[in-house]
Scaffold this active site. Structure first.
Site, PDB file in Angstrom:
ATOM      1  N   ASP A 169      33.367 -74.400 -23.218  1.00 30.28           N
ATOM      2  CA  ASP A 169      32.813 -75.270 -22.189  1.00 30.28           C
ATOM      3  C   ASP A 169      33.708 -75.335 -20.953  1.00 30.28           C
ATOM      4  O   ASP A 169      34.820 -74.795 -20.936  1.00 30.28           O
ATOM      5  CB  ASP A 169      32.595 -76.677 -22.746  1.00 30.28           C
ATOM      6  CG  ASP A 169      33.735 -77.154 -23.657  1.00 30.28           C
ATOM      7  OD1 ASP A 169      34.899 -76.815 -23.375  1.00 30.28           O
ATOM      8  OD2 ASP A 169      33.454 -77.859 -24.635  1.00 30.28           O
ATOM      9  N   ASN A 226      32.453 -89.148 -31.590  1.00 31.53           N
ATOM     10  CA  ASN A 226      31.023 -89.334 -31.859  1.00 31.53           C
ATOM     11  C   ASN A 226      30.397 -88.130 -32.548  1.00 31.53           C
ATOM     12  O   ASN A 226      29.174 -88.047 -32.691  1.00 31.53           O
ATOM     13  CB  ASN A 226      30.266 -89.660 -30.568  1.00 31.53           C
ATOM     14  CG  ASN A 226      30.352 -88.550 -29.517  1.00 31.53           C
ATOM     15  OD1 ASN A 226      30.857 -87.465 -29.790  1.00 31.53           O
ATOM     16  ND2 ASN A 226      29.857 -88.830 -28.323  1.00 31.53           N
ATOM     17  N   HIS A 244      30.651 -84.915 -31.517  1.00 30.73           N
ATOM     18  CA  HIS A 244      30.265 -83.778 -30.689  1.00 30.73           C
ATOM     19  C   HIS A 244      31.143 -82.563 -30.959  1.00 30.73           C
ATOM     20  O   HIS A 244      32.310 -82.692 -31.304  1.00 30.73           O
ATOM     21  CB  HIS A 244      30.228 -84.131 -29.194  1.00 30.73           C
ATOM     22  CG  HIS A 244      31.554 -84.280 -28.512  1.00 30.73           C
ATOM     23  ND1 HIS A 244      31.953 -85.448 -27.900  1.00 30.73           N
ATOM     24  CD2 HIS A 244      32.564 -83.403 -28.303  1.00 30.73           C
ATOM     25  CE1 HIS A 244      33.139 -85.279 -27.351  1.00 30.73           C
ATOM     26  NE2 HIS A 244      33.538 -84.044 -27.594  1.00 30.73           N
ATOM     27  N   GLU A 268      26.652 -83.309 -27.147  1.00 26.46           N
ATOM     28  CA  GLU A 268      26.695 -84.730 -27.445  1.00 26.46           C
ATOM     29  C   GLU A 268      25.596 -85.113 -28.441  1.00 26.46           C
ATOM     30  O   GLU A 268      24.648 -84.341 -28.670  1.00 26.46           O
ATOM     31  CB  GLU A 268      26.527 -85.525 -26.151  1.00 26.46           C
ATOM     32  CG  GLU A 268      27.637 -85.320 -25.127  1.00 26.46           C
ATOM     33  CD  GLU A 268      28.879 -86.154 -25.406  1.00 26.46           C
ATOM     34  OE1 GLU A 268      29.116 -86.536 -26.569  1.00 26.46           O
ATOM     35  OE2 GLU A 268      29.636 -86.410 -24.449  1.00 26.46           O
TER      36      GLU A 268
END
Length: 239
Positions: A65, A133, A135, A140
Site C-alpha cells: 500500500d 481492527n 485490517h 479496512e
C-alpha cells in the site's frame, strides 16, 4: 496456520526471517509491508545480506500500500520507508521494486496499472502486519474479500494509530490509501504475519481462535489460506 509466540519483537522477527529464507531463493518475488511491525525483520534481512549469505539482485518486490496525496519523497511515504529500511541497504534493483503510485494525478489509472502488475506476478511470500481492527494492508473492516487494488478511506482508529508517525497530529495523517486487495494478498504462496503489542490481541484472537470468517474482521480470511505463519510477541498473544 502455524501460530508462534515469542518474548519480544526482535525474537519473533529473527524467527520470521528464518521462515522467510526457508521459503524463497534469490529469484523469488516478495510482498512487502511497512509501518513499525516489519522493521526488525528488515534488519535481519539486511544483516544476512551484509554477511554475504543472500543476494537481492534478482528479487522482485511488491508493496501492499501507499498513502494517497503525499509525494514519493515525503519522509512518511511508504516509498521512502522502503528505501530507508531495506532497499538502500541491499543489492536489490530498484527497477524490480513496486510500490503503488498513490500520488498520481489519475488515481483510477494508477489503481488499474498496479492491478495489472500484480496480475502478472506470483508473490512467493507476503509479509503482513495487522491493524487493531483486523485490517490487512489497508483493507479496512467491510472490505469485500474479492476486492482487488483500490483506494480506501481510512478508518478513524487507523488514522489515530498512524498519527505516531506524524508527530502525533491526526490532521497530518493522510485520510486515504491505495492498497492491494484481499484477493491479491490471498494469491501469495505463503504469508508471514507479524503482530506486536496489546493493541493487536483482539485481532489475533479473531484470526487464530474460533471459526468465524467475516468481512467485518478482514484478517479472518487468512483462515482459508493454505500456508500462513503468525508470529507474535507475548503482549499480542491472546491466550
Amino acid at each position: 496456520m502455524k501460530y508462534l509466540v515469542f518474548n519480544s519483537k526482535k525474537e519473533a522477527s529473527q524467527e520470521a526471517y528464518k521462515i522467510l529464507k526457508s521459503l524463497i531463493n534469490e529469484n523469488s518475488t516478495l510482498g512487502l509491508a511497512t509501518g513499525s511491525t516489519p522493521t526488525d525483520l528488515y534488519v535481519e534481512m539486511i544483516a544476512d545480506y551484509k554477511a554475504g549469505n543472500f543476494s537481492y539482485k534478482n528479487i522482485k518486490s511488491y508493496n501492499l500500500d501507499e498513502y494517497v496525496g503525499i509525494s514519493y519523497d515525503h519522509p512518511e511515504s511508504y516509498h521512502k520507508f522502503m528505501e530507508k529500511n531495506l532497499f538502500d541497504h541491499v543489492d536489490i534493483d530498484k527497477a524490480n521494486t513496486h510500490v503503488p503510485d498513490a500520488s498520481a494525478s489519475d488515481l483510477e489509472l494508477a489503481v488499474k496499472s498496479y492491478q495489472e502488475e500484480l496480475n502478472k506476478a506470483q508473490i512467493d511470500v507476503q509479509i503482513l502486519g495487522i491493524g487493531g481492527n483486523g485490517h490487512i494492508g489497508f483493507n479496512e473492516p467491510g472490505t469485500p474479500f474479492d476486492a482487488g487494488v483500490h483506494v480506501v478511506d481510512l478508518k478513524e482508529e487507523t488514522i489515530q494509530a498512524n498519527s505516531r508517525f506524524f508527530d502525533g497530529d491526526i490532521n497530518l495523517v493522510p485520510k486515504q490509501a491505495m492498497t492491494m486487495g484481499i484477493k491479491d494478498i490471498m494469491r501469495a504462496k505463503h504469508i508471514i504475519l507479524l503482530a506486536f503489542g496489546k493493541a493487536k490481541q483482539d485481532a489475533i484472537r479473531s484470526l487464530v481462535e474460533g471459526d468465524e470468517i467475516t468481512e467485518n474482521i478482514p484478517c479472518t480470511i487468512l483462515k482459508n489460506h493454505p500456508s500462513v505463519f503468525v508470529l507474535v510477541d507475548k503482549d499480542a498473544d491472546f491466550q
